[in-house]
Design an enzyme around this catalytic site. Sequence first.
Site, PDB file in Angstrom:
ATOM      1  N   LYS A  11      -5.844   7.038  -0.102  1.00 14.42           N
ATOM      2  CA  LYS A  11      -6.262   5.433  -0.378  1.00 14.42           C
ATOM      3  C   LYS A  11      -7.375   5.285  -0.226  1.00 14.42           C
ATOM      4  CE  LYS A  11      -1.888   3.363   0.962  1.00 14.42           C
ATOM      5  NZ  LYS A  11      -0.837   2.436   2.300  1.00 14.42           N
ATOM      6  N   TYR A  51       2.684  -2.690  -6.497  1.00 11.23           N
ATOM      7  CA  TYR A  51       3.386  -2.938  -4.967  1.00 11.23           C
ATOM      8  C   TYR A  51       4.155  -4.061  -4.708  1.00 11.23           C
ATOM      9  CZ  TYR A  51       1.323   0.291  -2.102  1.00 11.23           C
ATOM     10  OH  TYR A  51       0.874   2.065  -0.719  1.00 11.23           O
ATOM     11  N   ASN A 114      -3.663   2.683   5.527  1.00 14.46           N
ATOM     12  CA  ASN A 114      -3.148   3.879   6.577  1.00 14.46           C
ATOM     13  C   ASN A 114      -2.916   5.316   5.940  1.00 14.46           C
ATOM     14  OD1 ASN A 114      -1.481   3.340   4.582  1.00 14.46           O
ATOM     15  ND2 ASN A 114      -0.112   2.418   5.638  1.00 14.46           N
ATOM     16  N   HIS A 117      -0.291   7.092   0.821  1.00 10.59           N
ATOM     17  CA  HIS A 117       0.927   6.721   0.391  1.00 10.59           C
ATOM     18  C   HIS A 117       1.188   8.300  -0.240  1.00 10.59           C
ATOM     19  CE1 HIS A 117       4.027   4.402  -2.281  1.00 10.59           C
ATOM     20  NE2 HIS A 117       3.949   6.004  -3.204  1.00 10.59           N
ATOM     21  N   GLU A 128       7.182   5.799 -10.074  1.00 11.09           N
ATOM     22  CA  GLU A 128       5.427   6.397 -10.229  1.00 11.09           C
ATOM     23  C   GLU A 128       4.284   7.688 -10.605  1.00 11.09           C
ATOM     24  OE1 GLU A 128       5.623   6.383  -5.546  1.00 11.09           O
ATOM     25  OE2 GLU A 128       6.571   4.689  -5.108  1.00 11.09           O
TER      26      GLU A 128
HETATM   27  P1  ATP Z   1       2.888   3.405   1.171  1.00 13.94           P
HETATM   28  O1  ATP Z   1       4.320   3.069   0.620  1.00 13.94           O
HETATM   29  O2  ATP Z   1       1.915   3.044   1.143  1.00 13.94           O
HETATM   30  O3  ATP Z   1       3.780   5.116   0.982  1.00 13.94           O
HETATM   31  P2  ATP Z   1       4.932   2.834   3.493  1.00 13.94           P
HETATM   32  O4  ATP Z   1       6.348   3.385   2.352  1.00 13.94           O
HETATM   33  O5  ATP Z   1       5.101   3.708   4.673  1.00 13.94           O
HETATM   34  O6  ATP Z   1       3.556   3.209   2.887  1.00 13.94           O
HETATM   35  P3  ATP Z   1       5.619  -0.271   2.927  1.00 13.94           P
HETATM   36  O7  ATP Z   1       6.599  -0.643   4.169  1.00 13.94           O
HETATM   37  O8  ATP Z   1       6.205   0.197   1.972  1.00 13.94           O
HETATM   38  O9  ATP Z   1       4.996   1.241   4.263  1.00 13.94           O
HETATM   39  O10 ATP Z   1       3.962  -0.658   2.751  1.00 13.94           O
HETATM   40  C1  ATP Z   1       3.155  -0.250   1.601  1.00 13.94           C
HETATM   41  C2  ATP Z   1       1.904  -0.521   2.828  1.00 13.94           C
HETATM   42  O11 ATP Z   1       1.477  -1.822   2.906  1.00 13.94           O
HETATM   43  C3  ATP Z   1       1.975   0.309   3.943  1.00 13.94           C
HETATM   44  O12 ATP Z   1       1.139   2.190   3.575  1.00 13.94           O
HETATM   45  C4  ATP Z   1       0.244  -0.141   3.802  1.00 13.94           C
HETATM   46  O13 ATP Z   1      -0.747  -0.010   3.866  1.00 13.94           O
HETATM   47  C5  ATP Z   1       1.225  -2.207   3.538  1.00 13.94           C
HETATM   48  N1  ATP Z   1       1.707  -2.415   5.156  1.00 13.94           N
HETATM   49  C6  ATP Z   1       3.084  -2.551   5.519  1.00 13.94           C
HETATM   50  N2  ATP Z   1       3.377  -3.310   6.344  1.00 13.94           N
HETATM   51  C7  ATP Z   1       2.409  -3.501   7.022  1.00 13.94           C
HETATM   52  C8  ATP Z   1       2.445  -4.951   7.720  1.00 13.94           C
HETATM   53  N3  ATP Z   1       3.401  -4.675   8.633  1.00 13.94           N
HETATM   54  N4  ATP Z   1       0.726  -5.051   7.954  1.00 13.94           N
HETATM   55  C9  ATP Z   1       0.097  -4.672   6.854  1.00 13.94           C
HETATM   56  N5  ATP Z   1      -0.219  -3.201   6.027  1.00 13.94           N
HETATM   57  C10 ATP Z   1       1.398  -3.537   6.048  1.00 13.94           C
HETATM   58 MG    MG Z   2       6.225   2.045   1.014  1.00 13.29          MG
END
Ligand code: ATP
Ligand code: MG
Length: 135
Positions: A11, A51, A114, A117, A128
């Site tokens: 990211k 997303y 974070n 992804h 994807e």
């Molecule tokens: P990713 O899909 O990016 O791999 P993930 O599957 O671990 O991450 P998801 O629940 O799919 O988590 O959330 C997608 C992304 O949205 C997260 O990686 C993070 O960048 C952001 N995100 C998720 N939850 C929060 C939150 N509560 N506050 C802020 N940002 C969030």
């Molecule tokens: Mg995810």
Amino acid sequence: MSEDLTLSIIKPNAVRNKKIGKIISIFEESNLKIKKAKLMTLNKSKAETFYKEHANKPFFDELVKFMTSGPIMVLVLEGTNAVEENRRLMGATNPAEAKNGTIRSLYADSMTENAVHGSDSQKSAHSEIAFFFNE
Ligand code: ATP
Ligand code: MG
């Protein structure tokens, strides 16, 4: 035994912080093989589409703004249980909960920023990978 594929994104915060090499080293030291990789910058519409499952979440606008804030590196990884293996290497979404040594424990700056992804199922990995590489 057949090998699975998954999609990884390094990211914008990790690219800005010059962590591409460190993160790729973690993949290379794992059982995952890098099959494809490219550096690109997402526009707003592409980030919103990627997303879209989170469109109703309170963090959606912040997430799209972040994901379009600079270049990302998109990778296709291959290996046994690639989806699960990549998510194990990544660590928990919330870096405060990510286990020591995981990519997010090392390189996340916040819950949103974070670092990486990873696809969450073989089905999403398939769509994807097509989203980024079949255009
Ligand atoms: P990713 O899909 O990016 O791999 P993930 O599957 O671990 O991450 P998801 O629940 O799919 O988590 O959330 C997608 C992304 O949205 C997260 O990686 C993070 O960048 C952001 N995100 C998720 N939850 C929060 C939150 N509560 N506050 C802020 N940002 C969030
Ligand atoms: Mg995810």
